[in-house]
Scaffold this active site. Structure first.
Site, PDB file in Angstrom:
ATOM      1  N   ASP A 191       0.783  -1.238   0.000  1.00 59.10           N
ATOM      2  CA  ASP A 191       0.000   0.000   0.000  1.00 59.10           C
ATOM      3  C   ASP A 191       0.811   1.282   0.000  1.00 59.10           C
ATOM      4  O   ASP A 191       0.315   2.335   0.407  1.00 59.10           O
ATOM      5  CB  ASP A 191      -0.909   0.000   1.236  1.00 59.10           C
ATOM      6  N   GLU A 198      -0.106  -9.136  -0.939  1.00 57.16           N
ATOM      7  CA  GLU A 198      -0.701  -8.549   0.282  1.00 57.16           C
ATOM      8  C   GLU A 198      -1.942  -7.717  -0.095  1.00 57.16           C
ATOM      9  O   GLU A 198      -2.107  -6.558   0.278  1.00 57.16           O
ATOM     10  CB  GLU A 198       0.290  -7.707   1.085  1.00 57.16           C
ATOM     11  N   GLU A 233      -2.193   5.111   2.775  1.00 58.71           N
ATOM     12  CA  GLU A 233      -2.102   3.685   2.429  1.00 58.71           C
ATOM     13  C   GLU A 233      -3.443   3.062   2.072  1.00 58.71           C
ATOM     14  O   GLU A 233      -3.521   2.211   1.184  1.00 58.71           O
ATOM     15  CB  GLU A 233      -1.435   2.902   3.563  1.00 58.71           C
ATOM     16  N   HIS A 238       6.124   5.915  12.698  1.00 57.93           N
ATOM     17  CA  HIS A 238       6.469   6.656  11.476  1.00 57.93           C
ATOM     18  C   HIS A 238       5.272   7.145  10.669  1.00 57.93           C
ATOM     19  O   HIS A 238       5.437   7.923   9.734  1.00 57.93           O
ATOM     20  CB  HIS A 238       7.335   5.784  10.568  1.00 57.93           C
ATOM     21  N   ARG A 284       2.418   8.728   8.510  1.00 61.69           N
ATOM     22  CA  ARG A 284       2.213  10.122   8.095  1.00 61.69           C
ATOM     23  C   ARG A 284       1.096  10.799   8.885  1.00 61.69           C
ATOM     24  O   ARG A 284       1.226  11.955   9.296  1.00 61.69           O
ATOM     25  CB  ARG A 284       1.849  10.158   6.601  1.00 61.69           C
ATOM     26  N   HIS A 320      12.881   6.042  12.664  1.00 62.21           N
ATOM     27  CA  HIS A 320      12.718   6.148  11.208  1.00 62.21           C
ATOM     28  C   HIS A 320      13.510   7.363  10.713  1.00 62.21           C
ATOM     29  O   HIS A 320      13.703   8.325  11.455  1.00 62.21           O
ATOM     30  CB  HIS A 320      11.218   6.324  10.933  1.00 62.21           C
TER      31      HIS A 320
END
Ligand code: UD1
Ligand code: UDP
Length: 385
Positions: free
Chosen positions: A96, A118, A132, A205, A207, A238
């Site tokens: 994604d 996936e 995603e 991490h 967004r 990250h």
């Protein structure tokens, strides 16, 4: 002979696609071409080295503080010439990310068939996780083959009207990756530092968590650590500068917590196997920790991985400071609550997902993965410690 191209660009895609690259390369009936977009630069290459994968093409798109426009535009500019030169029969994309979405879009524009590895994970909220959920739903529109990791993911696709003949339940390739990484004799200086203390493993991490949610998450973690002096936390940060800034502002100077550089996947899986519990907003870690029976507090409002929640290993705690503080404290102070969440189970696969995908592509044979019920014997990984 069929030519299969795999396109991926970030660390988690590489962890889940490299075992597939290696499986497909071993199949006499297939030719395999590997393309990395380089959406991640530093974080991608150690994974390729771990699995011995040498890409045939590296689009090298990463820019510091890249936007979604940057990533999408760069893939759409740089991937089509590779597709036109290589003329694959099928392109496999994973999951994604924006690499996944933009690569699938490029294939659609050039009428190249797409296989989605996936496939079928859903929250049905395109703002969580962002972007995603949009990416994977959009890939689902164009994909001709859908390799769903679990029956739940396959059901989502069926409900959306995908033809049953295009859906294959394979297990998640991340479980295949774990066969190469977890070692009983593993040691690391950070584990030595944690010693007999309870090791808390942290990553963050997403967004949609950048900014105030991340500050709240880190404040809750710091408070709980200070109230539990036997705990030692390790947090590989990250490389996103926005994540680093928030972590340094809230967590610097906390003696019980080590902020370290991203660790290699080999280290990460071994840390997970040895930690007391994990706090994360990661997707992949929600799949990995249940194998070791390690409770995961998922610092997000939604999850596309309900299997781990149903099995009892994952708990969704949101991003409010008090909610994270309460759940983290409870797991440290209430042995019954901890025990309830720490039963090893493996709702995501049996380590043979790549073999199944390769069989489908090479021979057209398909034997679906059927998970055992939560609470039954784990497939491959008993908790090591
Ligand atoms: C991306 C994916 C996300 C996935 C995550 C895994 C998108 C939009 N997001 O998010 O779905 O969960 O990867 O980690 O596709 N950076 C480096 N070196 C690296 C990697 C990143 O310096 O090796 C820095 C750069 O400044 C970069 C920033 O991190 O601009 C953000 O990277 P990006 O790929 O845009 O977003 P992620 O948060 O990593
Ligand atoms: N991971 C790693 N090193 C780290 C942190 C994570 O190798 O320092 C691995 C982890 O084991 C998992 C994957 O990276 O396989 C998860 O990546 P991430 O959380 O960045 O992305 P997501 O899964 O949320 O897309």
């Amino acid at each position: 002979m069929k030519k299969v191209m795999l396109v991926f660009g970030t660390r988690p895609e590489a962890i889940k696609m490299c075992p597939l690259v290696n499986e497909l390369k071993n199949r006499a009936g297939l030719r395999t071409v590997t393309v990395v977009t380089g959406q991640h630069r530093e974080m991608l290459h150690p994974v390729l080295e771990t699995f011995g994968v040498v890409p045939d093409h590296d689009l090298d798109i990463m820019r510091p503080r890249q936007t979604l426009f940057d990533i999408t535009a760069a893939v759409l500019e740089k991937l089509p010439p590779v597709l036109e030169a290589e003329k694959p029969d099928l392109v496999l994309v994973h999951g994604d990310t924006t690499t996944t979405f933009a690569s699938a879009l490029a294939c659609y524009y050039l009428d190249v068939p797409v296989g989605h590895v996936e496939a079928g994970l859903r929250t049905y909220n395109i703002h969580s996780p962002y972007p995603e959920e949009f990416n994977r739903e959009a890939v689902g529109i164009v994909s001709r083959y859908n390799f769903a990791p679990t029956p739940t993911a396959a059901d989502n696709l069926l409900r959306e009207g995908k033809k049953p003949a295009t859906i294959f339940v394979t297990g998640n390739t991340v479980i295949d990756a774990m066969r190469h990484t977890v070692r009983e004799d593993y040691t690391h200086p950070e584990l030595d530092w944690a010693g007999d203390g309870r090791l808390i493993f942290i990553t963050a991490h997403r967004r949609e968590n950048l900014g105030e949610p991340m500050h709240r998450m880190f404040r809750a973690i710091r408070r709980v650590l200070q109230e539990h002096p036997d705990c030692r936390a390790v947090y590989p940060i990250h490389m996103n500068p926005a994540v680093r800034k928030a972590a340094e502002e809230e967590l610097a100077g906390c003696d019980q917590l080590h902020l370290i550089e991203p660790i290699e996947v080999f280290d990460c899986h071994n840390f997970e196997a040895r930690c007391y519990l994990c706090l994360t907003d990661s997707g992949g870690i929600q799949e990995e920790c249940p194998s070791y029976g390690k409770p995961v507090l998922v610092m997000r409002d939604t999850t596309e991985r309900p299997e781990g929640v149903a099995a009892g290993t994952l708990r969704l705690v949101g991003t409010e400071e008090e909610s994270i503080y309460r759940s983290f404290t409870e797991l440290l102070e209430d042995p019954a609550a901890y025990e309830k969440m720490s039963r090893a189970c493996n709702p995501y696969g049996d380590g043979r997902a790549c073999e199944r995908i390769a069989d489908i592509l090479e021979k057209g044979t398909y034997s679906p993965w059927e998970p055992r019920m939560p609470g039954s014997e784990p497939y491959l990984f008993d908790p090591i410690i």
